[in-house]
Design a protein around this motif. Sequence first.
Motif, PDB file in Angstrom:
ATOM      1  N   ALA A 111       0.673  -1.127   0.169  1.00  0.00           N
ATOM      2  CA  ALA A 111       0.188  -0.317  -0.303  1.00  0.00           C
ATOM      3  C   ALA A 111       0.774   1.151   0.259  1.00  0.00           C
ATOM      4  O   ALA A 111       0.588   1.858  -0.478  1.00  0.00           O
ATOM      5  N   GLN A 112       2.001   1.328   0.607  1.00  0.00           N
ATOM      6  CA  GLN A 112       2.915   2.367   0.694  1.00  0.00           C
ATOM      7  C   GLN A 112       3.615   2.577  -0.703  1.00  0.00           C
ATOM      8  O   GLN A 112       3.884   3.846  -1.206  1.00  0.00           O
ATOM      9  N   LYS A 113       3.699   1.459  -1.592  1.00  0.00           N
ATOM     10  CA  LYS A 113       4.474   1.911  -2.942  1.00  0.00           C
ATOM     11  C   LYS A 113       3.077   2.287  -3.458  1.00  0.00           C
ATOM     12  O   LYS A 113       3.238   3.441  -4.290  1.00  0.00           O
ATOM     13  N   LEU A 114       2.212   1.887  -3.356  1.00  0.00           N
ATOM     14  CA  LEU A 114       0.958   2.912  -4.052  1.00  0.00           C
ATOM     15  C   LEU A 114       1.007   4.125  -3.940  1.00  0.00           C
ATOM     16  O   LEU A 114       0.507   4.955  -4.673  1.00  0.00           O
ATOM     17  N   THR A 115       0.842   4.279  -1.967  1.00  0.00           N
ATOM     18  CA  THR A 115       0.674   5.905  -1.853  1.00  0.00           C
ATOM     19  C   THR A 115       1.231   7.184  -2.747  1.00  0.00           C
ATOM     20  O   THR A 115       0.962   8.296  -3.289  1.00  0.00           O
ATOM     21  N   GLU A 116       2.590   5.999  -2.582  1.00  0.00           N
ATOM     22  CA  GLU A 116       4.280   6.833  -3.657  1.00  0.00           C
ATOM     23  C   GLU A 116       3.748   7.477  -4.687  1.00  0.00           C
ATOM     24  O   GLU A 116       4.599   8.760  -5.344  1.00  0.00           O
ATOM     25  N   THR A 117       2.667   7.101  -5.214  1.00  0.00           N
ATOM     26  CA  THR A 117       2.520   7.160  -6.469  1.00  0.00           C
ATOM     27  C   THR A 117       1.612   8.342  -6.835  1.00  0.00           C
ATOM     28  O   THR A 117       0.877   8.652  -8.049  1.00  0.00           O
ATOM     29  N   ASP A 118       0.618   8.561  -5.801  1.00  0.00           N
ATOM     30  CA  ASP A 118      -0.465   9.588  -5.736  1.00  0.00           C
ATOM     31  C   ASP A 118       0.284  11.302  -5.738  1.00  0.00           C
ATOM     32  O   ASP A 118       1.015  11.470  -5.205  1.00  0.00           O
ATOM     33  N   PRO A 119       0.369  12.117  -6.717  1.00  0.00           N
ATOM     34  CA  PRO A 119       1.151  13.437  -6.994  1.00  0.00           C
ATOM     35  C   PRO A 119       0.920  14.174  -5.833  1.00  0.00           C
ATOM     36  O   PRO A 119       1.097  15.350  -5.255  1.00  0.00           O
ATOM     37  N   ALA A 120      -0.578  13.793  -5.001  1.00  0.00           N
ATOM     38  CA  ALA A 120      -0.824  14.708  -3.753  1.00  0.00           C
ATOM     39  C   ALA A 120      -0.034  14.611  -2.721  1.00  0.00           C
ATOM     40  O   ALA A 120       0.479  15.864  -1.813  1.00  0.00           O
ATOM     41  N   ILE A 121       0.416  12.857  -2.644  1.00  0.00           N
ATOM     42  CA  ILE A 121       1.433  12.713  -1.765  1.00  0.00           C
ATOM     43  C   ILE A 121       2.721  13.433  -2.041  1.00  0.00           C
ATOM     44  O   ILE A 121       3.682  13.853  -1.712  1.00  0.00           O
ATOM     45  N   LYS A 122       3.221  13.294  -3.590  1.00  0.00           N
ATOM     46  CA  LYS A 122       4.217  13.761  -4.122  1.00  0.00           C
ATOM     47  C   LYS A 122       4.475  15.429  -3.753  1.00  0.00           C
ATOM     48  O   LYS A 122       5.707  16.123  -3.660  1.00  0.00           O
ATOM     49  N   ALA A 123       3.196  15.914  -3.618  1.00  0.00           N
ATOM     50  CA  ALA A 123       3.581  17.187  -3.582  1.00  0.00           C
ATOM     51  C   ALA A 123       3.731  17.943  -2.269  1.00  0.00           C
ATOM     52  O   ALA A 123       3.541  18.773  -1.927  1.00  0.00           O
ATOM     53  N   GLY A 124       3.421  16.539  -1.342  1.00  0.00           N
ATOM     54  CA  GLY A 124       3.048  16.901   0.068  1.00  0.00           C
ATOM     55  C   GLY A 124       1.744  17.598   0.545  1.00  0.00           C
ATOM     56  O   GLY A 124       1.576  18.329   1.572  1.00  0.00           O
ATOM     57  N   SER A 125       1.079  17.600  -0.399  1.00  0.00           N
ATOM     58  CA  SER A 125      -0.166  18.139  -0.450  1.00  0.00           C
ATOM     59  C   SER A 125      -1.081  17.643   0.618  1.00  0.00           C
ATOM     60  O   SER A 125      -2.159  18.086   1.609  1.00  0.00           O
ATOM     61  N   LEU A 126      -1.253  15.542   0.508  1.00  0.00           N
ATOM     62  CA  LEU A 126      -1.766  15.295   1.081  1.00  0.00           C
ATOM     63  C   LEU A 126      -0.455  14.120   1.772  1.00  0.00           C
ATOM     64  O   LEU A 126       0.545  14.264   1.309  1.00  0.00           O
ATOM     65  N   VAL A 127      -1.105  12.964   3.107  1.00  0.00           N
ATOM     66  CA  VAL A 127       0.155  12.499   3.555  1.00  0.00           C
ATOM     67  C   VAL A 127      -0.795  11.908   3.536  1.00  0.00           C
ATOM     68  O   VAL A 127      -2.168  11.697   4.050  1.00  0.00           O
ATOM     69  N   MET A 128      -0.142  10.222   3.850  1.00  0.00           N
ATOM     70  CA  MET A 128      -0.966   9.004   4.194  1.00  0.00           C
ATOM     71  C   MET A 128      -0.879   8.788   5.634  1.00  0.00           C
ATOM     72  O   MET A 128       0.162   8.151   5.636  1.00  0.00           O
ATOM     73  N   GLU A 129      -1.495   7.783   6.737  1.00  0.00           N
ATOM     74  CA  GLU A 129      -1.600   6.924   7.171  1.00  0.00           C
ATOM     75  C   GLU A 129      -2.627   5.422   7.557  1.00  0.00           C
ATOM     76  O   GLU A 129      -3.086   5.740   6.450  1.00  0.00           O
ATOM     77  N   LEU A 130      -1.591   4.590   7.275  1.00  0.00           N
ATOM     78  CA  LEU A 130      -1.685   3.461   6.296  1.00  0.00           C
ATOM     79  C   LEU A 130      -1.778   2.164   7.557  1.00  0.00           C
ATOM     80  O   LEU A 130      -1.354   2.265   8.719  1.00  0.00           O
ATOM     81  N   HIS A 131      -3.037   1.410   7.734  1.00  0.00           N
ATOM     82  CA  HIS A 131      -3.698   1.001   8.724  1.00  0.00           C
ATOM     83  C   HIS A 131      -4.248  -0.701   8.262  1.00  0.00           C
ATOM     84  O   HIS A 131      -5.018  -0.578   7.135  1.00  0.00           O
ATOM     85  N   PRO A 132      -3.519  -2.208   8.446  1.00  0.00           N
ATOM     86  CA  PRO A 132      -4.033  -2.896   7.862  1.00  0.00           C
ATOM     87  C   PRO A 132      -5.942  -2.886   8.310  1.00  0.00           C
ATOM     88  O   PRO A 132      -5.750  -2.412   9.938  1.00  0.00           O
ATOM     89  N   TRP A 133      -6.757  -3.481   7.617  1.00  0.00           N
ATOM     90  CA  TRP A 133      -8.158  -3.930   7.965  1.00  0.00           C
ATOM     91  C   TRP A 133      -8.516  -4.874   7.675  1.00  0.00           C
ATOM     92  O   TRP A 133      -8.371  -5.720   6.582  1.00  0.00           O
ATOM     93  N   TYR A 134      -9.607  -5.131   8.538  1.00  0.00           N
ATOM     94  CA  TYR A 134     -10.483  -6.410   8.255  1.00  0.00           C
ATOM     95  C   TYR A 134     -12.203  -6.109   8.151  1.00  0.00           C
ATOM     96  O   TYR A 134     -12.447  -5.759   9.048  1.00  0.00           O
ATOM     97  N   GLY A 135     -12.485  -6.158   6.410  1.00  0.00           N
ATOM     98  CA  GLY A 135     -13.675  -5.988   6.252  1.00  0.00           C
ATOM     99  C   GLY A 135     -14.250  -7.080   5.214  1.00  0.00           C
ATOM    100  O   GLY A 135     -13.629  -7.857   5.086  1.00  0.00           O
ATOM    101  N   PRO A 136     -15.115  -6.923   4.858  1.00  0.00           N
ATOM    102  CA  PRO A 136     -15.915  -8.049   3.782  1.00  0.00           C
ATOM    103  C   PRO A 136     -15.491  -8.021   2.095  1.00  0.00           C
ATOM    104  O   PRO A 136     -14.310  -7.181   1.974  1.00  0.00           O
ATOM    105  N   ALA A 137     -15.359  -9.287   2.316  1.00  0.00           N
ATOM    106  CA  ALA A 137     -14.444  -9.755   1.176  1.00  0.00           C
ATOM    107  C   ALA A 137     -15.280  -9.230  -0.267  1.00  0.00           C
ATOM    108  O   ALA A 137     -14.575  -9.358  -1.064  1.00  0.00           O
ATOM    109  N   VAL A 138     -16.567  -9.121   0.008  1.00  0.00           N
ATOM    110  CA  VAL A 138     -17.126  -8.352  -1.090  1.00  0.00           C
ATOM    111  C   VAL A 138     -16.523  -7.051  -2.120  1.00  0.00           C
ATOM    112  O   VAL A 138     -17.786  -6.795  -2.709  1.00  0.00           O
ATOM    113  N   LEU A 139     -15.727  -6.280  -1.013  1.00  0.00           N
ATOM    114  CA  LEU A 139     -15.600  -5.041  -1.981  1.00  0.00           C
ATOM    115  C   LEU A 139     -15.266  -5.056  -3.245  1.00  0.00           C
ATOM    116  O   LEU A 139     -15.874  -4.159  -3.619  1.00  0.00           O
TER     117      LEU A 139
END
Length: 168
Positions: A123-151
């Motif tokens: 997920a970190q590698k994917l977030t690093e592709t985001d132009p808003a992350i690269k520009a410092g307009s956004l930062v990401m906080e990542l968490h493992p999550w257990y959710g419905p398999a149908v998503l």
Amino acid sequence: MKKLLWFFLVLGALITACKPEGAPKEPPKDYYAAITENTDYDSLLAQKLGSDDYGMKAYVMAFLKAGPNRDLDSTAAAKLQEAHLKNIIRMAEAGKLLVAGPFMDDSEIRGIYIFDVRSIEEAQKLTETDPAIKAGSLVMELHPWYGPAVLPLLVPLHKKVEKNSVVD
């Protein structure tokens, strides 16, 4: 009372008959039923979706937070937002991003992503592709999550109700 009932029946028939040609059509009444009527356990679907015995699986959730570089002029901000949205669509089309959306208040947490990946590192590698992350307009906080398999089924269903893309 009988006359009033007949009046509403006739009025309803007239409204239905006078619907303009280009008016949106209602989905067949059985459309929702066709999707939801059989809720019996489907081992093949569960296996395909990577479901555990509870109908759940692991994802990574990202909280998109306001970053330190948010003082762009309106033109630069609009270009950055468009690039951010295109990246969201790219990740969704690759099957890695299942849910994305902004929060509708003006808090520090600007939005969320739910990634269909097994690790924070992926997920970190994917977030690093985001132009808003690269520009410092956004930062990401990542968490493992257990959710419905149908998503993953939300993406094709969303296409059925998306009239316009956010980046046309």
